[in-house]
Motif scaffolding. Sequence first.
Motif, PDB file in Angstrom:
ATOM      1  N   ALA A 228      -1.674  14.569   2.913  1.00 50.45           N
ATOM      2  CA  ALA A 228      -0.219  14.740   2.831  1.00 50.45           C
ATOM      3  C   ALA A 228       0.163  15.985   2.042  1.00 50.45           C
ATOM      4  N   SER A 229      -0.788  16.558   1.305  1.00 53.74           N
ATOM      5  CA  SER A 229      -0.488  17.695   0.427  1.00 53.74           C
ATOM      6  C   SER A 229       0.091  18.905   1.155  1.00 53.74           C
ATOM      7  N   PRO A 230      -0.387  19.272   2.362  1.00 49.84           N
ATOM      8  CA  PRO A 230       0.253  20.407   3.047  1.00 49.84           C
ATOM      9  C   PRO A 230       1.741  20.183   3.304  1.00 49.84           C
ATOM     10  N   MET A 231       2.124  18.947   3.627  1.00 50.90           N
ATOM     11  CA  MET A 231       3.540  18.646   3.828  1.00 50.90           C
ATOM     12  C   MET A 231       4.291  18.718   2.502  1.00 50.90           C
ATOM     13  N   TYR A 232       3.692  18.193   1.440  1.00 54.30           N
ATOM     14  CA  TYR A 232       4.321  18.274   0.119  1.00 54.30           C
ATOM     15  C   TYR A 232       4.509  19.727  -0.301  1.00 54.30           C
ATOM     16  N   GLU A 233       3.461  20.544  -0.093  1.00 46.54           N
ATOM     17  CA  GLU A 233       3.530  21.951  -0.475  1.00 46.54           C
ATOM     18  C   GLU A 233       4.628  22.677   0.304  1.00 46.54           C
ATOM     19  N   TYR A 234       4.720  22.364   1.604  1.00 43.72           N
ATOM     20  CA  TYR A 234       5.747  22.989   2.435  1.00 43.72           C
ATOM     21  C   TYR A 234       7.144  22.640   1.910  1.00 43.72           C
ATOM     22  N   LEU A 235       7.368  21.384   1.596  1.00 39.71           N
ATOM     23  CA  LEU A 235       8.679  20.951   1.118  1.00 39.71           C
ATOM     24  C   LEU A 235       8.986  21.538  -0.259  1.00 39.71           C
ATOM     25  N   ASP A 236       7.961  21.584  -1.143  1.00 37.13           N
ATOM     26  CA  ASP A 236       8.164  22.161  -2.480  1.00 37.13           C
ATOM     27  C   ASP A 236       8.524  23.637  -2.380  1.00 37.13           C
ATOM     28  N   THR A 237       7.790  24.360  -1.502  1.00 36.64           N
ATOM     29  CA  THR A 237       8.039  25.798  -1.343  1.00 36.64           C
ATOM     30  C   THR A 237       9.412  26.053  -0.731  1.00 36.64           C
ATOM     31  N   LYS A 238       9.775  25.266   0.270  1.00 37.17           N
ATOM     32  CA  LYS A 238      11.054  25.439   0.953  1.00 37.17           C
ATOM     33  C   LYS A 238      12.231  25.255   0.008  1.00 37.17           C
ATOM     34  N   HIS A 239      12.096  24.305  -0.915  1.00 35.41           N
ATOM     35  CA  HIS A 239      13.205  24.001  -1.827  1.00 35.41           C
ATOM     36  C   HIS A 239      13.040  24.668  -3.190  1.00 35.41           C
ATOM     37  N   GLY A 240      12.085  25.593  -3.301  1.00 32.19           N
ATOM     38  CA  GLY A 240      11.941  26.382  -4.521  1.00 32.19           C
ATOM     39  C   GLY A 240      11.550  25.595  -5.745  1.00 32.19           C
ATOM     40  N   ILE A 241      10.675  24.620  -5.591  1.00 35.95           N
ATOM     41  CA  ILE A 241      10.238  23.806  -6.724  1.00 35.95           C
ATOM     42  C   ILE A 241       9.182  24.576  -7.519  1.00 35.95           C
ATOM     43  N   LYS A 242       9.509  24.943  -8.758  1.00 38.24           N
ATOM     44  CA  LYS A 242       8.607  25.697  -9.623  1.00 38.24           C
ATOM     45  C   LYS A 242       8.670  25.135 -11.035  1.00 38.24           C
ATOM     46  N   GLY A 243       7.757  25.608 -11.881  1.00 38.19           N
ATOM     47  CA  GLY A 243       7.793  25.219 -13.288  1.00 38.19           C
ATOM     48  C   GLY A 243       7.061  23.918 -13.553  1.00 38.19           C
TER      49      GLY A 243
ATOM     50  N   ALA B  75       0.834  -1.207   0.000  1.00 35.08           N
ATOM     51  CA  ALA B  75       0.000   0.000   0.000  1.00 35.08           C
ATOM     52  C   ALA B  75       0.867   1.254   0.000  1.00 35.08           C
ATOM     53  N   GLY B  76       1.946   1.232   0.771  1.00 33.24           N
ATOM     54  CA  GLY B  76       2.850   2.373   0.816  1.00 33.24           C
ATOM     55  C   GLY B  76       3.484   2.655  -0.537  1.00 33.24           C
ATOM     56  N   CYS B  77       3.865   1.604  -1.263  1.00 38.55           N
ATOM     57  CA  CYS B  77       4.452   1.773  -2.600  1.00 38.55           C
ATOM     58  C   CYS B  77       3.446   2.396  -3.569  1.00 38.55           C
ATOM     59  N   VAL B  78       2.200   1.941  -3.512  1.00 42.67           N
ATOM     60  CA  VAL B  78       1.166   2.501  -4.385  1.00 42.67           C
ATOM     61  C   VAL B  78       0.924   3.968  -4.048  1.00 42.67           C
ATOM     62  N   CYS B  79       0.869   4.286  -2.752  1.00 39.65           N
ATOM     63  CA  CYS B  79       0.669   5.678  -2.326  1.00 39.65           C
ATOM     64  C   CYS B  79       1.823   6.564  -2.796  1.00 39.65           C
ATOM     65  N   ALA B  80       3.044   6.029  -2.765  1.00 39.43           N
ATOM     66  CA  ALA B  80       4.209   6.793  -3.211  1.00 39.43           C
ATOM     67  C   ALA B  80       4.128   7.065  -4.710  1.00 39.43           C
ATOM     68  N   MET B  81       3.748   6.065  -5.488  1.00 36.15           N
ATOM     69  CA  MET B  81       3.626   6.258  -6.934  1.00 36.15           C
ATOM     70  C   MET B  81       2.539   7.272  -7.255  1.00 36.15           C
ATOM     71  N   PHE B  82       1.449   7.218  -6.530  1.00 32.04           N
ATOM     72  CA  PHE B  82       0.361   8.183  -6.739  1.00 32.04           C
ATOM     73  C   PHE B  82       0.835   9.596  -6.407  1.00 32.04           C
ATOM     74  N   ALA B  83       1.580   9.734  -5.294  1.00 30.95           N
ATOM     75  CA  ALA B  83       2.081  11.045  -4.872  1.00 30.95           C
ATOM     76  C   ALA B  83       3.056  11.632  -5.889  1.00 30.95           C
ATOM     77  N   ILE B  84       3.827  10.782  -6.536  1.00 30.90           N
ATOM     78  CA  ILE B  84       4.788  11.248  -7.547  1.00 30.90           C
ATOM     79  C   ILE B  84       4.061  11.701  -8.814  1.00 30.90           C
ATOM     80  N   CYS B  85       2.979  11.010  -9.152  1.00 28.11           N
ATOM     81  CA  CYS B  85       2.241  11.333 -10.378  1.00 28.11           C
ATOM     82  C   CYS B  85       1.319  12.539 -10.221  1.00 28.11           C
ATOM     83  N   ILE B  86       0.886  12.839  -8.988  1.00 31.61           N
ATOM     84  CA  ILE B  86      -0.004  13.973  -8.742  1.00 31.61           C
ATOM     85  C   ILE B  86       0.812  15.060  -8.054  1.00 31.61           C
ATOM     86  N   PRO B  87       1.302  16.069  -8.801  1.00 29.13           N
ATOM     87  CA  PRO B  87       2.257  17.024  -8.241  1.00 29.13           C
ATOM     88  C   PRO B  87       1.705  17.940  -7.157  1.00 29.13           C
ATOM     89  N   HIS B  88       0.410  18.289  -7.222  1.00 27.24           N
ATOM     90  CA  HIS B  88      -0.163  19.181  -6.214  1.00 27.24           C
ATOM     91  C   HIS B  88      -1.642  18.871  -6.041  1.00 27.24           C
TER      92      HIS B  88
END
Length: 384
Positions: free
Chosen positions: A262-277, A103-116
């Motif tokens: 999990a999206s608030p954590m993803y957004e925080y990490l993306d913003t902190k590391h300047g992920i854009k584009g 289940a964790g592997c499937v959730c990880a693949m989904f998280a990678i495919c859905i950027p925000h």
Amino acid sequence: MMVPLGWIGGVVGLILATAISLYSNALIAMLHEFGGQRHIRYKDLAGYIYGKKVYSLTWALQSVNLFMINTGYIILAGSALKGIYVLFRDDDQMKLPYFIAIAGCVCAMFAICIPHLSALGIWLGFSTVFSLVYFVIAFVLTLRDGIKSPAQDYSIPGTPTSKIFTTIGATANLVFAFNTGMLPEIQATIRQPVVKNMMKALYFQFTVGVVPLYLVTFTGYWAYGSSTVTYLLNNVNGPVWMKVMANITAFLQSVIALHIFASPMYEYLDTKHGIKGSAMAFKNLSFRVMVRGSYLTLTTFISALLPFLGDFMSLTGAICTFPLTFILANHMYLVANENKLTTIQKLWHWLNICFFSIMSVAATIAAVRLVVLDSKTYHVFADL
């Protein structure tokens, strides 16, 4: 939720938890445009009212809350996969931790495919369908079992001392069922008039939205009594295809719901590391693989290590949901409207703050005790 409370305590508790949760979330909604600006993150609202220290504290509580919610969803997803497996194989070759890892592997693949979060799009529609299918099948099968089975034992199990602790812990389960601690984030894209529409959404959620939860909870307890297990579908009898479908929808819904929380954590990490584009740019894609993969690896490991779903619900409700949704909401509303409230209204909010503070401490003690007892009863990486 019903087993440690019985019929009277469970029914009254669920109704009270619904009403209190609606009230507390309404307070947060009414502060959404406080100070002439929209606050689309709960921590931003707290920081605007109190300052940086409370901003950081709120963010920490939210992070713990969301992490434990995600842990619960991975346990649920793993339980659903195991539920499918045992329908076709009656052996011990595959244990719950293995399914949690899958289940964790499937959730990880989904998280990678859905950027925000906004990219979920149609998946939110599927999420609604999956939930409804699960509720309908679970309700029909439990109703069928309840009609056919003899009278059940509805007594609250345990010694007098353990009953006190489990009852207190159950209150944390009740509030956990209705609250996330991220109302502003969920309602961030709502249309104008914002507060009015947020209130409409809350009224709908806590009236029509709770009906399926009530039906499955009450029918499940009626059908199986105090012997029911945490994952309801492990109790039901009926056609294999219906149970498979219910487990599949539970699994898929868990994958989507985990991404939402999990999206608030993803957004925080993306913003902190300047992920854009572009989301498919090599840098951005590799970042998601590494960071989100690491986050979900840790979440999955904790889920497999201590797969006690009910314990996680109790502990999350005690240390995060009570403070975020009840204590902080009442105090923020009190501070923000101090000059507008009457003395009686101020006393009412202070009474709520004191009461829920006591409940939070008591529920934390009860939840920790439950985790310790279950850790003694079940070894780590238990096959529940």
